[in-house]
Design a protein around this motif. Structure first.
Motif, PDB file in Angstrom:
ATOM      1  N   SER A 182       0.804  -1.213   0.000  1.00  0.00           N
ATOM      2  CA  SER A 182       0.000   0.000   0.000  1.00  0.00           C
ATOM      3  C   SER A 182       0.846   1.276   0.000  1.00  0.00           C
ATOM      4  N   PRO A 183       0.399   2.326  -0.735  1.00  0.00           N
ATOM      5  CA  PRO A 183       1.061   3.624  -0.674  1.00  0.00           C
ATOM      6  C   PRO A 183       0.572   4.471   0.495  1.00  0.00           C
ATOM      7  N   LEU A 184      -0.429   4.005   1.231  1.00  0.00           N
ATOM      8  CA  LEU A 184      -0.992   4.824   2.310  1.00  0.00           C
ATOM      9  C   LEU A 184       0.023   5.157   3.409  1.00  0.00           C
ATOM     10  N   PRO A 185       0.914   4.235   3.816  1.00  0.00           N
ATOM     11  CA  PRO A 185       1.869   4.600   4.863  1.00  0.00           C
ATOM     12  C   PRO A 185       2.781   5.768   4.477  1.00  0.00           C
ATOM     13  N   VAL A 186       3.276   5.786   3.242  1.00  0.00           N
ATOM     14  CA  VAL A 186       4.162   6.887   2.868  1.00  0.00           C
ATOM     15  C   VAL A 186       3.378   8.187   2.739  1.00  0.00           C
ATOM     16  N   ARG A 187       2.140   8.107   2.292  1.00  0.00           N
ATOM     17  CA  ARG A 187       1.319   9.320   2.220  1.00  0.00           C
ATOM     18  C   ARG A 187       1.089   9.882   3.614  1.00  0.00           C
ATOM     19  N   LEU A 188       0.833   9.001   4.583  1.00  0.00           N
ATOM     20  CA  LEU A 188       0.649   9.433   5.965  1.00  0.00           C
ATOM     21  C   LEU A 188       1.920  10.084   6.499  1.00  0.00           C
ATOM     22  N   ALA A 189       3.065   9.449   6.246  1.00  0.00           N
ATOM     23  CA  ALA A 189       4.336   9.981   6.737  1.00  0.00           C
ATOM     24  C   ALA A 189       4.641  11.347   6.134  1.00  0.00           C
ATOM     25  N   LEU A 190       4.439  11.484   4.837  1.00  0.00           N
ATOM     26  CA  LEU A 190       4.737  12.758   4.164  1.00  0.00           C
ATOM     27  C   LEU A 190       3.776  13.853   4.612  1.00  0.00           C
TER      28      LEU A 190
END
Length: 271
Positions: A182-190
């Protein structure tokens, strides 16, 4: 210093390149899903144009060395070790450039049980070179759709490398974390880094959704990918992702240690 010839031999012996464990059937299935726009396979990449299955096979043959024959539908995939070495050299150049300017960096993996050690070695070396290794949104929840339905995970960090884990779940005696594309973790971090007023990473290092999600948002992103993950290679072909290293990403974690050494030697970041 680990030579290219020695690493090539290791790649083949450990089956990180050459004939790898990834079945051709699995790769072709994911190429079909990518061509159909399935978000589980796009993993954060929004392609600029339509990619058909035959075009994806041609792209993966060019970037990885898999068979370009669309009628080859069974057997094991093959990764050309020369392509892996060339991509590792390009990967090292990006690390060296980030170290020279002491850039803030973000590292994350969807394969913590396999690749956390590889990225952890990079994080240690970049930190020693003066780079800020970012850890935004640590402990925050992220809901990820899995084959079992929607599951809540926590964003966590170990040795400066982000990964997700189920609340209260760890692997006793091993590396923690859950496998996710999932790309959701990096979106959350950024998003968390931006909300805090920065700094934002000048380089994101990772795999799966980490490299695709960051690259799609315009961040310089480099990472690793297997032959059944076309999204990072499409991102690289379209300019969203800077460097993708083709290799088997599901091998034993110790098999990636020589790659850490090789990349850090090339980047002049060895201890």
């Amino acid at each position: 210093m680990l030579t290219a010839a020695a690493l090539r031999a290791h790649l083949l012996a450990a089956r990180l390149a050459g004939v790898v464990a990834t079945p051709r059937e699995a790769s072709l299935r994911r190429y079909r899903l990518f061509a159909a726009g399935d978000p589980r396979v796009l993993i954060g990449i929004d392609p600029e144009r339509s990619w058909g299955q035959r075009e994806l096979i041609e792209l993966m043959a060019d970037r990885c060395g898999v068979s370009a024959d669309p009628w080859q539908t069974s057997g094991q995939d093959v990764i050309d070790p020369e392509r892996t070495l060339a991509a590792l050299d390009a990967f090292a150049e990006r690390l060296a450039a980030a170290a020279r300017r002491r850039a803030p960096v973000l590292l994350g993996t969807g394969h913590p049980h396999r690749l956390l050690g590889f990225y952890g070695g990079l994080a240690d070396a970049l930190s020693a070179a003066g780079c800020t290794v970012l850890t935004p949104a640590q402990g925050r929840c992220v809901d990820i759709t899995t084959r079992f339905g929607l599951r809540t995970h926590l964003l966590d960090y170990l040795r400066g490398v982000a990964f997700v884990r189920r609340p209260g779940v760890a692997r006793p005696g091993g590396e923690p974390g859950a496998h996710t594309h999932s790309p959701l973790p990096v979106r959350l971090a950024l998003a968390a880094a931006a909300e805090a007023g920065g700094p934002l990473p000048e380089l994101v290092i990772g795999d799966h959704g980490w490299v695709c999600g960051a690259g799609q948002l315009g961040f310089e992103a480099i990472g690793l990918a297997d032959t059944d993950d076309p999204a990072p290679f499409v991102g690289e072909a379209e300019g969203a992702v800077a460097v993708v290293v083709p290799l088997d990403d599901g091998a034993r974690s110790r098999y990636y240690r020589p790659l850490t050494r090789y990349v850090l030697d090339r980047a002049c970041l060895s201890p």
